[in-house]
Design a protein around this motif. Structure first.
Motif: not given
Length: 286
Positions: A84-103
């Protein structure tokens, strides 16, 4: 229940309500893919929406379509190997926001409009999801009730959900198989196969069928939507997008879409929900 027009929620034809489902959390093709902002808007107005899920290394999920992070984010490597931490640090290429996690999904669902519906289209297999992923789904979504529906290409996964999370609605998409059968063996075999799938171990609530398949089968004398309705199953017709959302339906598009609506699908998937609603109202207005 009728809503204010031009929001992109539903259409009405001959007394039948057809919901418009926001494909990949987009009201318009120009919107960012899998946007938390669009999802929040949908939860507020009571929209039907769809998103894709991939399992993470820690057993949770993230809202992504591709198996690798670099497909849709600034991250790299297989999603199933990232926490989760690794994914939260990434950004969506479309929109630039953090990916949405299931939590995040579980938290946002608590404030959703009673008519809001969210389809989880799970892209991984049961073997990839594993016990950790299954436990995560139960822990976070077992009490989601009618607010969510879980679909996936792996029928073993959907059948497992039927046994372990029976209160969660489930969906199957036999389009590819039925399309091949229609070409090779004709409508009768398609009907028999569809009925067998509907009454199989997945116990689906919704059947997802491509709109070209629905229209082609109907031209050959088989109403796939009626077959599903006779078995008390809902039908989602995917994915209808206007070539020119501002101009509305071309004559060819209108011929196809009105033929689809005459068969009374329960839902139509689109990336252009408000534009589709505007175009529909323009065409049916006296």
């Amino acid at each position: 229940m009728a809503h204010a027009p031009n929001v992109g929620l539903d259409l009405y034809h001959q007394g039948h309500r057809t919901r418009l489902k926001w494909h990949r959390l987009r009201c318009r093709l120009a919107d960012p893919l899998f946007s938390a902002e669009t999802m929040a808007k949908g939860f507020q107005v009571g929209a039907s929406m769809e998103l894709d899920l991939r399992v993470r290394a820690d057993g949770g999920f993230v809202v992504l379509h591709d198996a690798d992070l670099q497909g849709e984010t600034t991250g790299h490597g297989p999603v199933r190997e990232a926490n989760a931490e690794t994914i939260r640090s990434a950004r969506m290429l479309s929109g630039g926001t953090a990916p949405i996690l299931s939590e995040d999904l579980a938290h946002m669902l608590k404030s959703a409009h009673p008519e809001a519906r969210l389809q989880f289209d799970v892209k991984d297999t049961l073997a990839t999801i594993g016990d950790k992923g299954l436990s995560h789904l139960r822990d976070y979504f077992a009490n989601a009730g009618r607010s969510i529906i879980i679909s996936g290409g792996d029928l073993d996964f959907i059948a497992h959900l039927a046994n372990t999370m029976p209160d969660i609605r489930r969906g199957i998409d036999p389009t590819d198989k039925l399309r091949d059968l229609l070409d090779a063996e004709g409508p009768r075999m398609v009907e028999e196969t569809l009925i067998a799938d509907i009454n199989g171990p997945t116990q689906p609530d919704m059947v997802y069928l491509s709109w070209p398949l629905i229209l082609k089968a109907n031209e050959l004398g088989l109403d796939l939507i009626a077959v599903c309705h006779a078995e008390s199953k809902l039908v989602d017709a995917w994915t209808f997008n206007l070539a020119d959302p501002e101009a509305g339906f071309s004559d060819v598009e209108w011929q196809r879409f009105s033929a689809l609506m005459a068969l009374k699908p329960d839902q139509v998937t689109t990336d252009e929900a408000p534009a589709t609603e505007r175009a529909w109202l323009k065409r049916i207005s006296p």
